[in-house]
Design a protein around this motif. Structure first.
Motif, PDB file in Angstrom:
ATOM      1  N   LEU A 122      -4.689   6.296   2.623  1.00 30.55           N
ATOM      2  CA  LEU A 122      -4.368   4.882   2.862  1.00 30.55           C
ATOM      3  C   LEU A 122      -5.654   4.074   3.040  1.00 30.55           C
ATOM      4  CD1 LEU A 122      -2.391   2.556   3.494  1.00 30.55           C
ATOM      5  CD2 LEU A 122      -2.454   3.296   5.885  1.00 30.55           C
TER       6      LEU A 122
ATOM      7  N   ALA B 233      -7.199   3.604  -0.293  1.00 32.51           N
ATOM      8  CA  ALA B 233      -6.418   2.634  -1.080  1.00 32.51           C
ATOM      9  C   ALA B 233      -6.742   1.204  -0.656  1.00 32.51           C
ATOM     10  CB  ALA B 233      -4.931   2.908  -0.919  1.00 32.51           C
ATOM     11  N   ILE B 234      -6.906   0.985   0.639  1.00 29.50           N
ATOM     12  CA  ILE B 234      -7.247  -0.348   1.159  1.00 29.50           C
ATOM     13  C   ILE B 234      -8.635  -0.755   0.683  1.00 29.50           C
ATOM     14  CG2 ILE B 234      -7.748  -1.648   3.284  1.00 29.50           C
ATOM     15  CD1 ILE B 234      -5.482   0.147   4.601  1.00 29.50           C
TER      16      ILE B 234
ATOM     17  N   PHE C  12       0.863  -1.185   0.000  1.00 31.29           N
ATOM     18  CA  PHE C  12       0.000   0.000   0.000  1.00 31.29           C
ATOM     19  C   PHE C  12       0.901   1.237   0.000  1.00 31.29           C
ATOM     20  CE2 PHE C  12      -2.412  -3.295   2.326  1.00 31.29           C
ATOM     21  CZ  PHE C  12      -3.482  -3.422   1.454  1.00 31.29           C
TER      22      PHE C  12
ATOM     23  N   THR D 167       2.418  -1.021   6.841  1.00 24.32           N
ATOM     24  CA  THR D 167       2.347   0.296   6.203  1.00 24.32           C
ATOM     25  C   THR D 167       2.132   1.398   7.230  1.00 24.32           C
ATOM     26  OG1 THR D 167       1.356  -0.777   4.272  1.00 24.32           O
ATOM     27  CG2 THR D 167       1.242   1.617   4.342  1.00 24.32           C
TER      28      THR D 167
END
Length: 340
Positions: free
Chosen positions: A218, A221-222, A203, A251
């Motif tokens: 983040l 993105a997940i 990630f 991450t």
């Protein structure tokens, strides 16, 4: 003021834990926490339910704290309480109770900043723990906060970096929700991360200038990653859950450590302490320890029971303020957005 037998009652009610603690000369005699399980059904804290539960819990919790400490309320020298930041309804319960009790006993009232308390929890007298020397850097990480604080003494602190959107605890909980885990998801992700491969999935870390953090990108993105993978394989999460959790945790820890490295380099301070609920995370604790060998840091990790919201940390700030004669006025008000 003399240090002889100073008893401070601490009261914490900033979110969904009702807590009371008694400290004698900086040593914890009792630290009682009543957690509210009701929020698990909603996947997050419901403010109205939280404040109602505080009203039910506060009298028995304070009573229990005094009983465990083996003192009567008439032996108390002062009452310290969380003024903020936190949920307004929850803070009002603790503030009102602390004011009433202090007034009834005719003893000083001491207001405490919740985030300052997470940092000063390191100064609870405990034979087994080393205390950070001034100045030091504190990384405060919780469901509502992510900050790097320069600490020059007990009462001189400056936030030098903070999240510009979500807090790190929120990133854990929202990632957990995407994966179908319960609330709070942080401990479950941490547990599963230890069984998975942290480099199984990549990630991208958000690029944020200076010492500030960002976790919203983040989280997005997940979400997109999971949506894409489950479209191709409906059992993707089930079959790869430990690896996904390990990769998410890897991450997040990378983001935190990168910023701490920059903060240490910028300030020239190598003493680093952590605090807040997310500092209970085993991966973050290990990464901080590794920093001692990798970067020459001196690190300070609080005892597990002083990481999540608890009244012992409120009481230790109360004790330190009591020694300074730093008391609150009768008209002190709770503040949901109280700054450090």
């Amino acid at each position: 003021m003399s240090e002889q037998n100073i008893f401070i009652l601490g009261i914490e009610s900033s979110c969904d834990d009702t807590s009371a603690a008694v400290i004698q000369n900086g040593t914890v005699l009792s630290n009682v926490v009543a957690s509210q399980k009701i929020h698990e059904d909603y996947g997050g804290v419901v403010p109205e339910l939280a404040s109602r539960a505080h009203q039910q819990n506060i009298v028995p919790v304070v009573h229990q704290a005094l009983e465990k400490a083996k003192i009567s309320k008439h032996q108390l020298n002062a009452i310290a309480f969380t003024r903020g930041p936190g949920l307004m309804g929850s803070l009002l319960v603790g503030t009102s109770f602390a004011k009433s009790l202090a007034y009834g006993l005719n003893i000083p009232l001491i207001d405490v900043n919740h985030m300052q308390a997470h940092i000063l929890a390191h100064f609870i007298k405990d034979d087994n723990s080393k205390k950070p020397p001034f100045p030091f850097l504190a990384l405060t990480i919780s469901g509502g906060h992510t900050q790097i604080v320069r600490v020059d003494n007990y009462f001189e602190m400056a936030v030098i970096g903070e999240t510009i959107d979500d807090a790190v605890g929120e990133a854990y909980d929202k990632s957990g929700k995407i994966l179908g885990l319960g609330y709070p998801a942080g401990p479950e992700i941490d547990k599963r991360a230890q069984l998975g491969n942290p480099k199984a999935f990549t990630f991208t870390k958000p690029k944020v200038q200076g010492l500030n953090f960002s976790f919203s990108g983040l989280k997005t993105a997940i979400l997109y990653f999971i949506q894409k993978q489950t479209k191709a394989d409906a059992n993707f999460v089930k079959n790869n859950l430990n690896d996904i959790c390990a990769s998410i945790q890897y991450t997040i820890i990378g983001i935190l450590i990168d910023k701490l490295k920059l903060a240490s380099k910028t300030t020239g301070i190598a003493h680093i302490a952590i605090g807040g609920g997310v500092s209970a995370n085993s991966g973050i604790r290990q990464a901080l320890k590794d920093g001692e060998k990798k970067f020459g840091w001196h690190t300070y990790v609080p005892k597990f029971e002083y990481t999540t919201d608890n009244a012992a940390m409120i009481a230790i700030v109360g004790y330190l303020k009591y020694l300074e004669g730093n008391f609150a006025k009768a008209d002190v008000m709770a503040s949901a957005r109280l700054k450090l």
